[in-house]
Design a protein around this motif. Structure first.
Motif, PDB file in Angstrom:
ATOM      1  N   THR A  63       0.838  -1.191   0.000  1.00 17.58           N
ATOM      2  CA  THR A  63       0.000   0.000   0.000  1.00 17.58           C
ATOM      3  C   THR A  63       0.874   1.242   0.000  1.00 17.58           C
ATOM      4  OG1 THR A  63      -1.757  -1.158   1.175  1.00 17.58           O
ATOM      5  CG2 THR A  63      -1.808   1.257   1.245  1.00 17.58           C
ATOM      6  N   ILE A  64       0.628   2.126  -0.965  1.00 19.40           N
ATOM      7  CA  ILE A  64       1.367   3.379  -1.089  1.00 19.40           C
ATOM      8  C   ILE A  64       0.358   4.510  -0.875  1.00 19.40           C
ATOM      9  CG2 ILE A  64       2.842   4.782  -2.570  1.00 19.40           C
ATOM     10  CD1 ILE A  64       3.923   1.892  -1.969  1.00 19.40           C
ATOM     11  N   THR A  65       0.665   5.400   0.059  1.00 14.55           N
ATOM     12  CA  THR A  65      -0.214   6.514   0.384  1.00 14.55           C
ATOM     13  C   THR A  65       0.509   7.820   0.103  1.00 14.55           C
ATOM     14  OG1 THR A  65      -1.161   5.173   2.147  1.00 14.55           O
ATOM     15  CG2 THR A  65      -1.669   7.510   2.192  1.00 14.55           C
ATOM     16  N   VAL A  66      -0.207   8.776  -0.466  1.00 15.08           N
ATOM     17  CA  VAL A  66       0.355  10.097  -0.735  1.00 15.08           C
ATOM     18  C   VAL A  66      -0.339  11.090   0.192  1.00 15.08           C
ATOM     19  CG1 VAL A  66       0.790  11.876  -2.475  1.00 15.08           C
ATOM     20  CG2 VAL A  66       0.777   9.455  -3.140  1.00 15.08           C
ATOM     21  N   GLY A  71      -0.509  16.914   5.860  1.00 18.75           N
ATOM     22  CA  GLY A  71      -0.521  15.561   6.408  1.00 18.75           C
ATOM     23  C   GLY A  71      -1.734  14.739   6.029  1.00 18.75           C
ATOM     24  N   GLN A  72      -2.706  15.352   5.351  1.00 19.48           N
ATOM     25  CA  GLN A  72      -3.920  14.624   4.964  1.00 19.48           C
ATOM     26  C   GLN A  72      -3.623  13.647   3.833  1.00 19.48           C
ATOM     27  OE1 GLN A  72      -3.056  17.635   4.020  1.00 19.48           O
ATOM     28  NE2 GLN A  72      -3.963  18.197   2.066  1.00 19.48           N
ATOM     29  N   VAL A  73      -4.341  12.524   3.829  1.00 21.98           N
ATOM     30  CA  VAL A  73      -4.191  11.544   2.750  1.00 21.98           C
ATOM     31  C   VAL A  73      -4.907  12.092   1.521  1.00 21.98           C
ATOM     32  CG1 VAL A  73      -4.776   9.214   1.974  1.00 21.98           C
ATOM     33  CG2 VAL A  73      -4.025   9.596   4.332  1.00 21.98           C
ATOM     34  N   ILE A  74      -4.171  12.182   0.398  1.00 19.56           N
ATOM     35  CA  ILE A  74      -4.784  12.684  -0.837  1.00 19.56           C
ATOM     36  C   ILE A  74      -4.923  11.608  -1.904  1.00 19.56           C
ATOM     37  CG2 ILE A  74      -4.190  15.100  -0.465  1.00 19.56           C
ATOM     38  CD1 ILE A  74      -1.811  14.731  -2.326  1.00 19.56           C
ATOM     39  N   ALA A  75      -4.195  10.497  -1.742  1.00 22.06           N
ATOM     40  CA  ALA A  75      -4.310   9.400  -2.708  1.00 22.06           C
ATOM     41  C   ALA A  75      -3.719   8.131  -2.092  1.00 22.06           C
ATOM     42  CB  ALA A  75      -3.580   9.735  -3.999  1.00 22.06           C
ATOM     43  N   THR A  76      -4.265   6.999  -2.508  1.00 21.58           N
ATOM     44  CA  THR A  76      -3.756   5.699  -2.063  1.00 21.58           C
ATOM     45  C   THR A  76      -3.800   4.754  -3.251  1.00 21.58           C
ATOM     46  OG1 THR A  76      -4.606   6.046   0.176  1.00 21.58           O
ATOM     47  CG2 THR A  76      -4.083   3.793  -0.433  1.00 21.58           C
ATOM     48  N   SER A  93       3.738  20.083  -3.279  1.00 17.13           N
ATOM     49  CA  SER A  93       4.549  19.282  -2.354  1.00 17.13           C
ATOM     50  C   SER A  93       3.706  18.182  -1.727  1.00 17.13           C
ATOM     51  CB  SER A  93       5.124  20.169  -1.251  1.00 17.13           C
ATOM     52  OG  SER A  93       6.003  21.111  -1.804  1.00 17.13           O
ATOM     53  N   VAL A  94       4.198  16.961  -1.820  1.00 16.71           N
ATOM     54  CA  VAL A  94       3.519  15.806  -1.242  1.00 16.71           C
ATOM     55  C   VAL A  94       4.550  14.885  -0.608  1.00 16.71           C
ATOM     56  CG1 VAL A  94       1.600  15.882  -2.897  1.00 16.71           C
ATOM     57  CG2 VAL A  94       3.569  14.429  -3.358  1.00 16.71           C
ATOM     58  N   GLN A  95       4.060  13.938   0.166  1.00 16.89           N
ATOM     59  CA  GLN A  95       4.932  12.929   0.766  1.00 16.89           C
ATOM     60  C   GLN A  95       4.405  11.549   0.397  1.00 16.89           C
ATOM     61  OE1 GLN A  95       5.087  12.214   5.169  1.00 16.89           O
ATOM     62  NE2 GLN A  95       7.223  12.837   4.885  1.00 16.89           N
ATOM     63  N   VAL A  96       5.293  10.690  -0.124  1.00 13.21           N
ATOM     64  CA  VAL A  96       4.944   9.324  -0.504  1.00 13.21           C
ATOM     65  C   VAL A  96       5.329   8.415   0.662  1.00 13.21           C
ATOM     66  CG1 VAL A  96       5.346   7.465  -2.159  1.00 13.21           C
ATOM     67  CG2 VAL A  96       5.340   9.855  -2.931  1.00 13.21           C
ATOM     68  N   VAL A  97       4.351   7.644   1.146  1.00 15.22           N
ATOM     69  CA  VAL A  97       4.562   6.769   2.304  1.00 15.22           C
ATOM     70  C   VAL A  97       4.229   5.339   1.905  1.00 15.22           C
ATOM     71  CG1 VAL A  97       3.890   6.284   4.686  1.00 15.22           C
ATOM     72  CG2 VAL A  97       3.967   8.660   3.870  1.00 15.22           C
ATOM     73  N   ALA A  98       5.183   4.443   2.076  1.00 12.47           N
ATOM     74  CA  ALA A  98       4.991   3.022   1.793  1.00 12.47           C
ATOM     75  C   ALA A  98       4.702   2.297   3.100  1.00 12.47           C
ATOM     76  CB  ALA A  98       6.234   2.443   1.133  1.00 12.47           C
ATOM     77  N   ALA A  99       3.612   1.555   3.138  1.00 13.47           N
ATOM     78  CA  ALA A  99       3.235   0.808   4.348  1.00 13.47           C
ATOM     79  C   ALA A  99       4.138  -0.416   4.514  1.00 13.47           C
ATOM     80  CB  ALA A  99       1.784   0.366   4.245  1.00 13.47           C
TER      81      ALA A  99
END
Length: 134
Positions: A63-66, A71-76, A93-99
């Motif tokens: 699962t990859i979350t942007v 800090g709000q989730v804008i895409a998964t 500007s966004v942050q890519v987070v890998a679960a």
């Protein structure tokens, strides 16, 4: 210890790209974040020349979350069987987070990127999971 490659985040406008990525970006509908999630090391000893059997392996179903600047989730999205993913996001500007993924020691650290504007623009963010093999 084996060093993991640094994550990459390279903005590349689709119009000037030399070749489309394997997880092909549509001509419109973006901007996009694309990339591939891999896990390594796969072998306990690096060899020279590199052994293809020891290449990092794709991470499927990660699962990859942007997250937006606040800090709000804008895409998964979820990676495919080949480890690739693609997600449309707003420019900025966004942050890519890998679960974390079961069976892998460590997920990649979050990656901050600036997504260029334009419906055909994209940024590549490759993600490296740690298998724990040393």
């Amino acid at each position: 210890p084996t060093r993991q490659p640094a994550p990459t985040a390279t903005p590349v406008p689709m119009a000037t790209s030399a070749a489309p990525p394997s997880n092909a970006v549509p001509a419109t509908g973006g901007p996009w974040i694309i990339g591939t999630a891999t896990a390594g090391p796969v072998c306990p000893v690096e060899r020279y020349p590199p052994d293809p059997a020891c290449a990092p392996r794709p991470v499927a179903s990660a699962t990859i979350t942007v997250h937006g600047a606040g800090g709000q989730v804008i895409a998964t999205t979820t990676t495919g069987t080949d480890g690739s993913y693609r997600v449309a996001v707003p420019a900025g500007s966004v942050q890519v987070v890998a679960a974390p993924v079961a069976g892998l020691m460590r997920a990649p650290a979050p990656i901050d990127v600036v997504v260029p504007a334009g419906s055909s623009a994209w940024v590549r963010v490759d993600l490296s999971y740690d298998t724990g093999i040393r």
